[in-house]
Enzyme design. Structure first.
Site, PDB file in Angstrom:
ATOM      1  CG  ASP A   1      58.743  -3.703  45.292  1.00  0.00           C
ATOM      2  OD1 ASP A   1      59.256  -2.575  45.353  1.00  0.00           O
ATOM      3  OD2 ASP A   1      57.992  -4.167  46.172  1.00  0.00           O
TER       4      ASP A   1
ATOM      5  CE  LYS B   1      62.407   3.007  46.561  1.00  0.00           C
ATOM      6  NZ  LYS B   1      61.316   2.044  46.556  1.00  0.00           N
TER       7      LYS B   1
ATOM      8  CD  GLU C   1      57.506   1.936  45.324  1.00  0.00           C
ATOM      9  OE1 GLU C   1      56.903   2.492  46.265  1.00  0.00           O
ATOM     10  OE2 GLU C   1      58.750   1.857  45.282  1.00  0.00           O
TER      11      GLU C   1
ATOM     12  CG  ASP D   1      52.810   0.695  49.817  1.00  0.00           C
ATOM     13  OD1 ASP D   1      53.065  -0.081  50.754  1.00  0.00           O
ATOM     14  OD2 ASP D   1      53.550   0.815  48.828  1.00  0.00           O
TER      15      ASP D   1
END
Lengths: 504, 341
Positions: free
Chosen positions: A8, A69, A147, A169
């Site tokens: 992840d 990211k 994800e 999430d």
């Protein structure tokens, strides 16, 4: 074949896991299950990654990279750290290399294969950049997995009957909501949405502001160095209080000698819920929007699963229950995405299908619409050939005509955008095709093909006058793609293609 | 896997199980001790606080300031009194031994399995006698049982014997796998207990010291002011302020009972990103870049059995020297490499 791991690769933190001996286990990175996604280069040339790099973020921010990211796939972005130039891909490569080394140390064998997770909304260039980072780190990237899909796999929802899953999430700094359809172990992301500026830190901040009001701390004190140290202590105490409120109705925040005073506050769950209600509403509004985008109602949702450390808050569970239904929550919500990736990695690397933990197929949704620029009713517009939330691999086609007599060339610009009004910032590239010069308009076909890795290929061909495909299009508004394929295969028409340089 | 490997794997689970039993017994002692000592520290703190009378006949300002110190200490006492509430009760795995297959149970299973497959009751009786004779040889027993079958079979029963022999090895393997699962479960349990233990000391116990340490630092500034005005009243105030050391000492001893130690780097030490967390930077031209200017909060170390190096549970929070001129010369940049930049 060595073990394959799941990674992840997160904005703030990263985690890794492996599936072996019939179960998933988190891989410790420097003894911890979560590693900060931070890289720091010291003047002596040493590169630090993870916790030690995060420690340098405060004292040496200019030579430390965090949250890279967010810039994945942006080729214009370059960091200069201790005189060294690094792209977001280089930064991700450093993080992945660290994970690889730690995984090998823990497992006692070389690790060459990995499944890396990415947000469902990642664009093709972001996907390519992530894959490249993985390869530079020495991995064979078995798959980039979204994800939410990884989370659903970790929750074991692939084993149940066909269903529609909502993945909620809420991490430290971002919120993502996704809807997946699972049919016969086949995962399909049908809609995604979120808020990149909403996370658990905002919930903590609500409590911090409340406490500061209670003890009347002046702005000037807050801004001072002493205030900054006090603020750090308060944030830590607040974070603990928030955790306590996930299991208890009341939490105390007791801190002597802070901000030149003492703090002794009791925070009830009701007061906390009242404070965070506006934040929760933002998430429930997004849930409604994503349902609408998927053309579903809450009755269509079979399961809601929670991902991310901030979903431990009772208020989140209650809000989701009220809005949709009682959610599933795992003990290890911080590592759940890595766990799903590890299951997928074992699935893809198993030499025989029987040895795989679960047979899984993943189909993902297109995160953004893609269209070709053309005149529609004399107005320069974007005609969408692939729409947001179409399934990957996706395909779309249209026909058009030359605009002027004796025109010899046609430009086919490609845009990635939702609006039909062309936005030059969304321009990705173009194909220029030569056409026969004639007085009558010449018909052309345009085909968009987008693969699972997000690579877009635009193909175009000039069509013979009076071709049946033109008549059919005029009648139905749809391109007969099988017929077009036949024409290409039998060389009745010649196709010119371009792989769009999406890194522009 | 060969027969030897299978037997070795089974025997290995027996050794690992004994170690796990010892580990769990040790944890039980540790947790019992914690519960007792928690009670002790709560009572000690309360008793110290109850006996904390302010010196008599102070001027109003000094009395107010000292009362403010006492209010701060009351909060530390209050935090300590909540330790028991913050310690989660342990659900000890009571039935793990029931699921674990011992060598004796394995022998019985092999015997039962053999009886089930064999049409020769006489052989079964022999096997039973053989098992009884060997009951004291814990680890070699199952191996002997499997071995005996291999050597006693007759050629004209080869097909059946092969089936039985394979079945026995499979049985041992199956039981070894069951044992490994039990061991995995116990490892998960002890790992989770250790995590809870560390987390309790880091998030509940040490913050009590943090509060006292802040009070002590605040008092230290006051003491230096008082020392400049040399008078009897101030001496009594300074003596009273020693109370912080007594509370901190009490809590430090509590930590040390469980092999935890406070980690306090020296001021002037070079910043170490592995053990320190910077929460501020200051300019100080008397010092070099990246020297520690101030310790804001202790770190926490756990001394581990069989290991020389202690485990860092919490880094020390420090303020680090960063002199602006050098910073600009070094980088020539203005923006940090954080998100959104």
């Amino acid at each position: 074949m060595g073990l394959a791991i799941g990674i992840d690769l997160g904005t703030s933190t990263s985690a890794a896991a492996v599936y072996r001996r019939g179960k998933v286990e988190s891989l410790p990175i420097e003894g911890k299950k979560i590693m900060p996604s931070v890289i720091s280069c010291k003047p002596d040339g040493t590169t630090l990654i993870g916790h030690s790099a995060k420690s340098r973020l405060y004292i040496d921010p200019l030579n430390t990279i965090s949250s890279s990211k967010r810039h994945m796939g942006d080729e214009g972005k370059t960091y200069t750290v201790s005189g060294r130039s690094m792209t977001p891909v280089d930064a991700a490569k450093e993080i992945l290399s660290k994970i690889k080394a730690e995984a090998e140390k823990y497992l006692g064998e070389s690790v060459n294969d990995a499944v890396i997770t990415i947000p469902a909304y990642f664009t093709s260039e972001q996907r390519e950049a992530t894959k490249k980072a993985g390869e530079l780190a020495g991995f064979r990237v078995l798959r980039l997995l979204s994800e939410p899909t990884a989370a659903a796999i970790a929750y074991g929802l692939d084993k149940e009957k066909d269903q529609t899953i909502m993945v909620y999430d809420l991490g430290g700094g971002t919120f993502d909501i996704s809807i997946l359809k699972v049919e016969h172990n086949h995962f399909d992301v049908v809609a995604v949405d979120g808020d990149s500026l909403l996370g658990g830190d905002d919930f903590d901040n609500k409590i911090v502001q409340y406490i500061l009001r209670q003890v009347s701390v002046s702005q000037s004190l807050q801004g001072s160095q002493e205030g900054s140290i006090s603020m750090q202590r308060l944030k830590e105490a607040v974070e603990e209080a928030k955790k306590e409120l996930s299991v208890s109705d009341v939490a105390d925040i007791t801190i002597p000698d802070i901000f030149n005073t003492h703090i002794d506050e009791e925070l009830t769950i009701d007061k906390f819920n009242q404070m965070v209600e506006p934040l929760l509403k933002k998430t429930t509004d997004k849930m409604k929007e994503v349902l609408q985008a998927a053309g579903l109602t809450k009755r269509d949702i079979s399961r809601v699963i929670l991902v991310g450390g901030s979903t431990r808050m009772r208020a989140v569970r209650e809000a989701v229950t009220k809005e949709i239904k009682q959610p599933f929550i795992a003990d290890n919500v911080d590592e759940i995405v890595a766990h799903g990736a590890a299951i997928m990695a074992a699935n893809l690397s198993a030499p025989e299908k029987d040895m795989a933990p679960v047979p899984i197929e993943v189909q993902e949704a297109v995160p953004h619409s893609f269209g070709v620029g053309m005149f529609l009713n004399d107005v320069w517009s974007v005609k969408h050939l692939i729409s947001r939330n179409d399934k990957l691999p996706a395909m779309g086609s249209t026909l058009g005509l030359t605009r002027y007599p004796y025109q010899t060339e046609v430009d086919l610009p490609v845009y990635r955008q939702e609006s039909i009004v062309p936005d030059e910032e969304s321009f990705l590239g173009k194909l220029t095709i030569s056409v026969r010069a004639q007085k009558e308009p010449v018909a052309l076909s345009s085909i968009f093909e987008l693969d699972e890795n997000g690579i877009l290929v635009l193909s175009s061909s000039e069509l013979p006058d009076y071709s049946p495909i033109i008549r059919q299009y005029a009648d139905t508004g749809e391109v007969n793609i099988p017929l077009l394929r036949d024409m290409i295969d039998s060389k009745q028409i010649q196709v010119k293609s371009v792989k769009i340089d999406t890194t522009k | 896997m060969t027969k030897e490997e299978v037997m070795q794997a089974f025997e290995q689970t027996q050794n690992s199980f004994k170690q796990k039993e010892q580990e769990i017994a040790s944890w039980k002692n540790q947790v019992n001790l914690l519960e007792q000592k928690m009670d002790g520290i709560v009572n000690a703190f309360q008793a110290m606080y109850d006996g904390l009378d302010l010196p008599a006949d102070l001027d109003e300002e000094t009395e107010n300031q000292l009362q403010n110190r006492k209010d701060g200490i009351r909060l530390s006492v209050k935090s300590a009194s909540r330790l028991e509430r913050k310690w989660k009760d342990i659900q000890w795995p009571e039935d793990f031994a029931e699921n674990f297959v011992t060598p004796e149970e394995l022998v019985n299973e092999i015997k039962a399995n053999k009886e089930q497959h064999s049409d020769k009751p006489k052989n079964s009786e022999q096997a039973e006698t053989s098992t009884e004779q060997k009951q004291d040889e814990i680890n070699t027993e199952p191996a002997a049982e499997v071995e005996k079958e291999e050597t006693s079979e007759q050629k004209n029963q080869a097909g059946l014997a092969e089936t039985e022999r394979k079945s026995d090895i499979e049985l041992v393997q199956e039981k070894a796998e069951i044992n490994e699962k039990v061991l995995d479960g116990l490892t998960d349990f002890t790992n989770s207990l250790q995590k809870q233990f560390y987390s309790f000391f880091e998030k509940a116990v040490v913050p009590v010291i943090d509060g006292l340490y802040s009070g002590k630092k605040f008092s230290a500034e006051w003491i230096s002011q008082l020392q400049e005005q040399n008078n009897e009243e101030n001496e009594r105030v300074i003596e009273w302020l020693d109370v912080y050391d007594r509370f901190i000492q009490e809590m430090t001893e509590f930590l040390e009972t469980f092999n935890f130690h406070l980690y306090e780097p020296e001021e002037g030490a070079l910043f170490d990103e592995e053990t320190m967390e910077p929460i501020g930077v200051v300019e100080n031209h008397e010092m070099e870049d990246e020297q520690v200017a101030e310790i804001v909060r202790f770190g926490l170390l756990s001394k581990q059995r069989d290991k020389e190096e202690p485990l860092l549970i919490r880094p020390a929070q420090v303020i680090v020297v960063k002199n602006r001129e050098e910073q600009q010369e070094d980088t020539g940049e203005e923006q940090p490499n954080e998100s959104g930049q």
